[in-house]
Design a protein around this motif. Structure first.
Motif, PDB file in Angstrom:
ATOM      1  N   ASP A  17       8.387  58.011  45.678  1.00 24.50           N
ATOM      2  CA  ASP A  17       9.084  56.814  45.184  1.00 24.50           C
ATOM      3  C   ASP A  17       8.540  55.550  45.849  1.00 24.50           C
ATOM      4  OD1 ASP A  17      10.657  58.415  43.553  1.00 24.50           O
ATOM      5  OD2 ASP A  17      12.390  58.396  44.905  1.00 24.50           O
ATOM      6  N   ILE A  18       8.243  55.630  47.138  1.00 20.79           N
ATOM      7  CA  ILE A  18       7.662  54.484  47.850  1.00 20.79           C
ATOM      8  C   ILE A  18       6.310  54.135  47.232  1.00 20.79           C
ATOM      9  CG2 ILE A  18       6.642  53.732  50.041  1.00 20.79           C
ATOM     10  CD1 ILE A  18       8.898  55.356  51.448  1.00 20.79           C
ATOM     11  N   LEU A  19       5.470  55.148  46.994  1.00 16.42           N
ATOM     12  CA  LEU A  19       4.166  54.890  46.369  1.00 16.42           C
ATOM     13  C   LEU A  19       4.336  54.257  44.997  1.00 16.42           C
ATOM     14  CD1 LEU A  19       2.143  58.087  47.305  1.00 16.42           C
ATOM     15  CD2 LEU A  19       1.718  55.752  48.079  1.00 16.42           C
ATOM     16  N   ASP A  20       5.344  54.708  44.265  1.00 15.61           N
ATOM     17  CA  ASP A  20       5.597  54.149  42.939  1.00 15.61           C
ATOM     18  C   ASP A  20       5.923  52.658  43.038  1.00 15.61           C
ATOM     19  OD1 ASP A  20       5.783  54.512  40.106  1.00 15.61           O
ATOM     20  OD2 ASP A  20       7.977  54.446  40.300  1.00 15.61           O
ATOM     21  N   LEU A  21       6.721  52.286  44.039  1.00 19.09           N
ATOM     22  CA  LEU A  21       7.034  50.867  44.250  1.00 19.09           C
ATOM     23  C   LEU A  21       5.792  50.062  44.614  1.00 19.09           C
ATOM     24  CD1 LEU A  21      10.331  50.833  46.340  1.00 19.09           C
ATOM     25  CD2 LEU A  21      10.016  50.000  44.016  1.00 19.09           C
ATOM     26  N   PHE A  28       7.468  44.805  52.047  1.00 22.38           N
ATOM     27  CA  PHE A  28       7.835  45.012  53.442  1.00 22.38           C
ATOM     28  C   PHE A  28       9.038  45.938  53.510  1.00 22.38           C
ATOM     29  CE2 PHE A  28       9.531  40.979  51.975  1.00 22.38           C
ATOM     30  CZ  PHE A  28      10.855  40.986  52.376  1.00 22.38           C
ATOM     31  N   VAL A  29       9.346  46.425  54.709  1.00 28.60           N
ATOM     32  CA  VAL A  29      10.319  47.502  54.911  1.00 28.60           C
ATOM     33  C   VAL A  29      11.662  47.209  54.251  1.00 28.60           C
ATOM     34  CG1 VAL A  29      11.645  48.782  56.650  1.00 28.60           C
ATOM     35  CG2 VAL A  29       9.225  48.334  57.016  1.00 28.60           C
ATOM     36  N   SER A  30      12.218  46.039  54.485  1.00 34.86           N
ATOM     37  CA  SER A  30      13.560  45.788  53.947  1.00 34.86           C
ATOM     38  C   SER A  30      13.568  45.737  52.417  1.00 34.86           C
ATOM     39  CB  SER A  30      14.178  44.519  54.554  1.00 34.86           C
ATOM     40  OG  SER A  30      13.398  43.389  54.256  1.00 34.86           O
ATOM     41  N   GLN A  31      12.476  45.308  51.800  1.00 27.93           N
ATOM     42  CA  GLN A  31      12.392  45.345  50.332  1.00 27.93           C
ATOM     43  C   GLN A  31      12.442  46.785  49.834  1.00 27.93           C
ATOM     44  OE1 GLN A  31       8.614  43.220  49.870  1.00 27.93           O
ATOM     45  NE2 GLN A  31       9.635  41.903  48.359  1.00 27.93           N
ATOM     46  N   ILE A  32      11.621  47.628  50.449  1.00 30.18           N
ATOM     47  CA  ILE A  32      11.562  49.042  50.043  1.00 30.18           C
ATOM     48  C   ILE A  32      12.920  49.699  50.268  1.00 30.18           C
ATOM     49  CG2 ILE A  32      10.489  51.280  50.515  1.00 30.18           C
ATOM     50  CD1 ILE A  32       7.962  49.630  51.410  1.00 30.18           C
ATOM     51  N   ALA A  42      14.679  55.247  58.174  1.00 31.29           N
ATOM     52  CA  ALA A  42      14.073  56.344  57.414  1.00 31.29           C
ATOM     53  C   ALA A  42      12.820  55.853  56.695  1.00 31.29           C
ATOM     54  CB  ALA A  42      15.075  56.918  56.410  1.00 31.29           C
ATOM     55  N   ILE A  43      12.901  54.665  56.117  1.00 31.58           N
ATOM     56  CA  ILE A  43      11.743  54.095  55.403  1.00 31.58           C
ATOM     57  C   ILE A  43      10.581  53.910  56.374  1.00 31.58           C
ATOM     58  CG2 ILE A  43      10.857  52.028  54.223  1.00 31.58           C
ATOM     59  CD1 ILE A  43      12.608  53.833  52.432  1.00 31.58           C
ATOM     60  N   ILE A  44      10.865  53.409  57.573  1.00 32.05           N
ATOM     61  CA  ILE A  44       9.816  53.192  58.573  1.00 32.05           C
ATOM     62  C   ILE A  44       9.120  54.514  58.908  1.00 32.05           C
ATOM     63  CG2 ILE A  44       9.415  52.599  61.006  1.00 32.05           C
ATOM     64  CD1 ILE A  44      11.590  50.369  60.590  1.00 32.05           C
ATOM     65  N   GLU A  45       9.869  55.595  59.050  1.00 31.72           N
ATOM     66  CA  GLU A  45       9.270  56.903  59.348  1.00 31.72           C
ATOM     67  C   GLU A  45       8.394  57.390  58.195  1.00 31.72           C
ATOM     68  OE1 GLU A  45       9.114  58.785  62.177  1.00 31.72           O
ATOM     69  OE2 GLU A  45       9.893  56.902  62.981  1.00 31.72           O
ATOM     70  N   HIS A  46       8.866  57.204  56.980  1.00 35.55           N
ATOM     71  CA  HIS A  46       8.068  57.599  55.812  1.00 35.55           C
ATOM     72  C   HIS A  46       6.776  56.777  55.752  1.00 35.55           C
ATOM     73  CE1 HIS A  46      10.892  60.389  54.059  1.00 35.55           C
ATOM     74  NE2 HIS A  46      11.851  59.486  54.015  1.00 35.55           N
ATOM     75  N   LEU A  47       6.888  55.483  55.967  1.00 36.44           N
ATOM     76  CA  LEU A  47       5.709  54.605  55.919  1.00 36.44           C
ATOM     77  C   LEU A  47       4.706  54.993  57.010  1.00 36.44           C
ATOM     78  CD1 LEU A  47       7.487  51.189  55.268  1.00 36.44           C
ATOM     79  CD2 LEU A  47       6.088  52.481  53.639  1.00 36.44           C
ATOM     80  N   ARG A  48       5.208  55.318  58.198  1.00 35.14           N
ATOM     81  CA  ARG A  48       4.332  55.722  59.300  1.00 35.14           C
ATOM     82  C   ARG A  48       3.548  56.983  58.927  1.00 35.14           C
ATOM     83  NH1 ARG A  48       4.382  59.593  62.364  1.00 35.14           N
ATOM     84  NH2 ARG A  48       6.531  60.188  61.937  1.00 35.14           N
ATOM     85  N   TYR A  71       3.638  44.019  55.767  1.00 32.87           N
ATOM     86  CA  TYR A  71       3.603  44.475  54.379  1.00 32.87           C
ATOM     87  C   TYR A  71       2.798  45.769  54.287  1.00 32.87           C
ATOM     88  CZ  TYR A  71       5.583  40.183  52.489  1.00 32.87           C
ATOM     89  OH  TYR A  71       6.430  39.156  52.172  1.00 32.87           O
ATOM     90  N   TYR A  72       3.243  46.644  53.424  1.00 30.52           N
ATOM     91  CA  TYR A  72       2.557  47.920  53.183  1.00 30.52           C
ATOM     92  C   TYR A  72       1.975  47.910  51.785  1.00 30.52           C
ATOM     93  CZ  TYR A  72       4.679  49.596  57.435  1.00 30.52           C
ATOM     94  OH  TYR A  72       5.028  49.751  58.746  1.00 30.52           O
ATOM     95  N   ASP A  73       0.797  48.501  51.673  1.00 27.71           N
ATOM     96  CA  ASP A  73       0.096  48.551  50.394  1.00 27.71           C
ATOM     97  C   ASP A  73      -0.633  49.888  50.296  1.00 27.71           C
ATOM     98  OD1 ASP A  73      -0.901  47.752  47.951  1.00 27.71           O
ATOM     99  OD2 ASP A  73      -2.308  46.286  48.769  1.00 27.71           O
ATOM    100  N   ILE A  74      -0.934  50.299  49.090  1.00 29.07           N
ATOM    101  CA  ILE A  74      -1.719  51.515  48.889  1.00 29.07           C
ATOM    102  C   ILE A  74      -3.140  51.227  49.341  1.00 29.07           C
ATOM    103  CG2 ILE A  74      -2.642  53.106  47.158  1.00 29.07           C
ATOM    104  CD1 ILE A  74      -0.033  52.634  45.568  1.00 29.07           C
ATOM    105  N   SER A  75      -3.665  52.063  50.238  1.00 31.49           N
ATOM    106  CA  SER A  75      -4.967  51.768  50.830  1.00 31.49           C
ATOM    107  C   SER A  75      -6.138  52.278  50.005  1.00 31.49           C
ATOM    108  CB  SER A  75      -5.058  52.328  52.248  1.00 31.49           C
ATOM    109  OG  SER A  75      -4.889  53.722  52.226  1.00 31.49           O
ATOM    110  N   ASN A  76      -6.000  53.437  49.408  1.00 32.88           N
ATOM    111  CA  ASN A  76      -7.105  54.038  48.649  1.00 32.88           C
ATOM    112  C   ASN A  76      -6.563  54.724  47.413  1.00 32.88           C
ATOM    113  OD1 ASN A  76      -9.200  53.626  50.657  1.00 32.88           O
ATOM    114  ND2 ASN A  76      -8.165  55.187  51.850  1.00 32.88           N
ATOM    115  N   ASP A  77      -7.403  54.826  46.416  1.00 35.35           N
ATOM    116  CA  ASP A  77      -7.055  55.676  45.292  1.00 35.35           C
ATOM    117  C   ASP A  77      -7.212  57.113  45.772  1.00 35.35           C
ATOM    118  OD1 ASP A  77      -6.799  53.432  43.777  1.00 35.35           O
ATOM    119  OD2 ASP A  77      -8.692  53.672  42.704  1.00 35.35           O
TER     120      ASP A  77
END
Length: 167
Positions: A17-21, A28-32, A42-48, A71-77
């Motif tokens: 779901d995070i990747l989908d967003l 950033f964390v609070s948006q997610i 919990a979000i921070i642990e998933h992002l880590r 901010y978090y972003d998808i790094s690679n396909d």
């Protein structure tokens, strides 16, 4: 990219779901947290975990007031192929053939002498290339034989097929 780690990360619905967003834009964390209705810890642990697996990258951006936000972003396909049949389960990521080479490259950048391992890897690649070429010849041979049969022509094997027929 470590396939086991990647499968572990992708096995969690929240992470998917995070990747989908993040497909749309970096967040950033609070948006997610707000959008998924899940606590920030919990979000921070998933992002880590996702960042460690190489799926995400992060960067700080200044805002008008307050401290910079991460901010978090998808790094690679990333593409995974999973094949399941009787007696066989295969998971691969296209391009996985070069994972070992990439690991050696990273170690070389850190100053390690990876020459013997590179030489062995080159030998392995050469053997794989020979095997692939032989397999391609066999597949082409079978295709020609099937085509010949479908035309009701006699099928010739061995020396006769290569044009070295005896008179």
């Amino acid at each position: 990219m470590d396939l086991e780690l990647l499968l572990d990360v992708m096995g969690c619905k929240t992470r998917r779901d995070i990747l989908d967003l993040l497909r749309d834009e970096p967040r950033f964390v609070s948006q997610i947290s707000r959008e998924l209705e899940i606590g920030q810890k919990a979000i921070i642990e998933h992002l880590r975990a996702m960042e460690e697996a190489g799926l995400l990258s992060s960067s700080f951006q200044k805002i008008e007031r307050g401290r910079p936000r991460k901010y978090y972003d998808i790094s690679n396909d990333v593409e995974l192929q999973i094949f399941v049949s009787h007696g066989n389960i295969r998971v691969k990521s296209p391009g996985h053939e070069f994972q070992e080479l990439q690991l050696l490259e990273e170690r070389a950048r850190l100053g390690e002498d990876v020459s013997p391992e590179l030489e062995q890897l080159i030998k392995n690649y050469d053997e794989a290339k020979k095997h692939a070429k032989n397999l391609l010849k066999q597949v082409d041979h079978r295709k020609r034989a099937l085509k010949t049969r479908s035309l009701n022509l006699p099928v010739m094997f061995g020396e006769e097929e290569s044009g070295n027929e005896e008179p």
